[in-house]
Design an enzyme around this catalytic site. Structure first.
Site, short mmCIF file in Angstrom:
data_model
loop_
_atom_site.label_atom_id
_atom_site.label_comp_id
_atom_site.label_asym_id
_atom_site.label_seq_id
_atom_site.Cartn_x
_atom_site.Cartn_y
_atom_site.Cartn_z
N LYS A 90 0.86 -1.19 0.00
CA LYS A 90 0.00 0.00 0.00
C LYS A 90 0.88 1.23 0.00
O LYS A 90 1.78 1.37 0.83
CB LYS A 90 -0.91 0.02 1.24
CG LYS A 90 -1.97 1.12 1.16
CD LYS A 90 -3.11 0.67 0.29
CE LYS A 90 -4.10 1.79 0.00
NZ LYS A 90 -3.58 2.76 -1.02
N LYS A 114 4.65 2.84 8.61
CA LYS A 114 3.42 3.59 8.89
C LYS A 114 2.22 2.65 9.03
O LYS A 114 1.45 2.75 9.99
CB LYS A 114 3.17 4.60 7.77
CG LYS A 114 1.98 5.51 7.99
CD LYS A 114 1.72 6.39 6.77
CE LYS A 114 2.94 7.17 6.35
NZ LYS A 114 2.68 8.03 5.18
N LYS A 126 5.45 1.89 -2.85
CA LYS A 126 5.41 3.27 -3.35
C LYS A 126 5.77 3.23 -4.83
O LYS A 126 6.46 2.33 -5.31
CB LYS A 126 6.40 4.16 -2.60
CG LYS A 126 6.04 5.63 -2.59
CD LYS A 126 4.90 5.92 -1.62
CE LYS A 126 4.62 7.41 -1.50
NZ LYS A 126 3.62 7.69 -0.45
N THR A 210 -5.51 12.91 5.11
CA THR A 210 -4.13 13.10 5.55
C THR A 210 -3.99 14.37 6.37
O THR A 210 -3.38 14.38 7.45
CB THR A 210 -3.16 13.12 4.35
OG1 THR A 210 -3.38 11.96 3.54
CG2 THR A 210 -1.72 13.12 4.83
N ASN A 241 -2.82 19.29 -0.59
CA ASN A 241 -3.84 18.45 0.00
C ASN A 241 -3.58 18.14 1.47
O ASN A 241 -4.51 17.85 2.21
CB ASN A 241 -3.96 17.14 -0.79
CG ASN A 241 -5.22 16.39 -0.44
OD1 ASN A 241 -6.30 16.94 -0.39
ND2 ASN A 241 -5.07 15.10 -0.17
N SER A 369 -7.71 5.27 3.24
CA SER A 369 -7.54 4.41 2.07
C SER A 369 -7.89 2.97 2.42
O SER A 369 -8.50 2.25 1.61
CB SER A 369 -6.09 4.48 1.56
OG SER A 369 -5.88 5.62 0.77
#
Length: 436
Positions: A90, A114, A126, A210, A241, A369
Site C-alpha cells: 500500500k 506507517k 510506493k 491526511t 492536500n 484508504s
C-alpha cells in the site's frame, strides 16, 4: 536529493524546487539509519532486521508515449514493494521531476512502518514517474498514466498492491489507473487503487484524511504537553492536500496560522493568515504567489519563526542539521514523508523540541484508504461522519500507544513508532518463515 539528469533541470525549476532543500541526504540512507536505531529494542527479532533493509521487489519501467506534436517521449517509472509480510502493498504514486529510485525505495519503507504503526493489514509500497505534470498536456498526462499502469500491472492488484495519490497525482489519476487496470483484466476492479472519485468507489472523507490526521496528531501532542490548539501559533510548509487542509483545520480550531509556504511563495503574517482566503486564492491561481494577505519572506527565515506547531508538509529532507539548529517551534508535526533527517532529529530532541513523526502524523490518508479498500470489497459504503469517527479512534489509539512506549523506553516518538511497527512486521516475517 539525487541530481536530476540535464533534461529535467528546466522541469525541476518549473516545479519550484528552490523552496526546498537541495542538500538533503539520500532518503534511503535516512530510512536505513532509522531502522538501525530500533535494533537494540528488537530482542529475538533482531535476527530478521536485514529484511527491512532489503525491498522485496523493485520494478523500473520505461514509459513511452506519443506527444501531442507527434514526437515520442520516454519517462522513467518505478514501483517498489518494500515488505508484504502483513498484507498487500500500500502506497502512493508520485509524479514529480525529482523522483528517483532511491526516494521511492525510502517512501515504500516508510509505508511499511506507517501501516504497521497504526495497525493496518498492509505492507509498504510506493511508486512514481519522473515527470513534471505541469509540463505536459492533459491528454499526454493521461497517456503517461495509462502506459505506466499497464507496465506495473504485473505486480499490482486489489489483493497484491494498491496504489493511491501522492505528490503530483490526484483522484483523476486514480480513476485512469483503475480504468486501465480494469480494461486489461477484463472486469472492473475498483479496489486496485484508493483515493478515487466517489462515483468510482471512492470513500467520503478520503481527500481530507491526511490533513485531518496531521491535525489530530498535533492536537494529541498538544494534549499531552498541555499546549492547546486554540490560540496556538502555527507554521505550515506545503499548502496542498496535506498542508492546506491541515492549515484550515488549525484555523477552524482557533489556532493562528502565521506562515505558509508552497512552491510559488513563502508568506508570513504575525496577526494570522486568513486561511480560507488563501485556499481560495490557490484554487484560483495554482499557488500562494500573489496572495495579498501576507508578506513575502525568505525560506530560511521561515524555518526560524517562533511558533507552537511547525508542520513540514512538502517533500522529504527539509529539516537538516542547519535548519534544526534554528527552529523555534515547540512541536514539529511531520505532514510530509521523511522531512527530517536523522541528524536533525537528534538536534531537535536535544533542544527539547517534540517531533511527531511522519509514520504517525500523516497516517490519516492511508487509514482512510484502508476504509475505502474495505468498502470496495463489500460494496457497502459508510457516511463521512462514520469515516471521520473511525479515523479519530485509530489515530488517537496509535498515538497513545506510541507515546507510552516512548515514555517507558525513554526514546523519541519516532523510534517508539518504529519499535512498534518493526516488532509487528518482523514477527509476521518470523511466523511465516522463509520459502522455499
Amino acid at each position: 536529493m539525487t541530481a536530476l539528469p540535464n533534461t529535467d533541470q528546466a522541469s525541476a525549476r518549473l516545479a519550484g524546487l528552490s523552496y526546498l532543500n537541495p542538500a538533503a541526504p539520500e532518503p534511503w540512507a535516512s530510512f536505513v539509519e532509522q531502522i538501525e536505531r530500533v535494533r537494540p529494542h528488537l530482542g529475538a527479532l533482531e535476527r530478521w532486521i536485514e529484511t527491512l533493509k532489503h525491498p522485496k521487489r523493485t520494478l523500473i519501467v520505461d514509459v513511452p508515449i506519443e506527444r501531442d506534436d507527434g514526437t515520442i517521449a520516454h519517462y522513467e517509472g518505478y514501483r517498489v514493494q518494500h515488505n508484504l509480510s502483513r498484507g498487500p502493498g500500500k502506497g502512493g504514486i508520485r509524479f514529480h521531476p525529482a523522483v528517483t529510485l532511491n526516494e521511492v525505495m525510502a517512501l515504500a519503507g516508510w509505508m511499511t512502518v506507517k501501516n504497521a504503526a497504526v495497525g493496518l493489514p498492509f505492507g509498504g509500497a510506493k511508486g512514481g514517474i519522473r515527470v513534471d505534470p505541469s509540463s505536459v498536456s492533459k491528454g499526454e498526462l493521461q497517456r503517461i498514466t495509462r502506459r505506466f499502469t499497464s507496465e506495473i500491472g504485473i505486480i499490482i492488484g486489489p489483493d497484491r498492491d494498491i496504489p493511491a495519490p501522492d505528490v503530483g497525482t490526484n483522484e483523476m489519476t486514480m480513476a485512469v489507473m483503475m480504468d486501465t487496470f480494469s480494461m486489461n483484466r477484463g472486469g472492473t476492479a475498483t479496489g486496485v487503487v484508493t483515493g478515487k472519485p466517489i462515483a468510482l468507489g471512492g470513500s467520503l472523507g478520503r481527500k481530507e484524511a491526511t490533513g485531518r490526521g496531521v491535525f489530530i496528531a498535533a492536537r494529541e501532542a498538544g494534549r499531552h504537553l498541555k499546549l492547546p490548539i486554540e490560540g496556538a501559533r502555527v507554521v505550515v510548509q506545503g499548502f496542498g492536500n496535506v498542508g492546506g487542509i491541515g492549515a484550515r483545520l488549525f484555523h477552524e480550531a482557533g489556532a493562528k496560522v502565521i506562515a505558509v509556504a508552497d512552491h510559488t511563495a513563502t508568506l508570513v503574517n504575525e496577526a494570522g493568515i486568513d486561511i480560507p482566503a488563501a485556499l481560495a486564492h490557490v484554487a484560483a491561481t495554482g499557488g500562494l504567489a500573489g496572495f495579498g494577505g501576507a508578506a513575502s519572506i525568505d525560506i530560511e527565515d521561515f524555518w526560524q519563526l517562533a511558533c507552537d506547531f511547525l508542520v513540514p508538509a512538502a517533500l522529504e529532507g527539509q529539516i537538516t542539521e542547519a535548519r534544526a539548529n534554528g527552529i523555534r517551534a515547540k512541536v514539529v508535526v511531520e505532514g510530509a514523508n521523511g522531512p527530517t533527517t536523522p541528524a536533525a532529529d537528534d538536534i531537535l530532541r536535544e533542544r527539547g523540541i517534540l517531533v511527531v513523526p511522519d509514520v504517525l502524523a500523516n497516517a490519516g490518508g492511508v487509514t482512510v484508504s484502508y476504509f475505502e479498500w474495505v468498502q470496495d470489497f463489500s460494496s457497502f459504503f459508510w457516511t463521512e461522519d462514520e469515516i471521520n469517527a473511525r479515523l479519530e479512534r485509530i489515530m488517537v489509539s496509535a498515538f497513545d500507544a506510541i507515546w507510552q512506549v516512548a515514555a517507558d523506553k525513554r526514546i523519541s516518538l519516532r523510534t517508539a513508532a518504529f519499535v512498534i511497527a518493526c516488532h509487528r512486521v518482523l514477527e509476521a516475517r518470523a511466523e511465516r518463515g522463509l520459502y522455499p
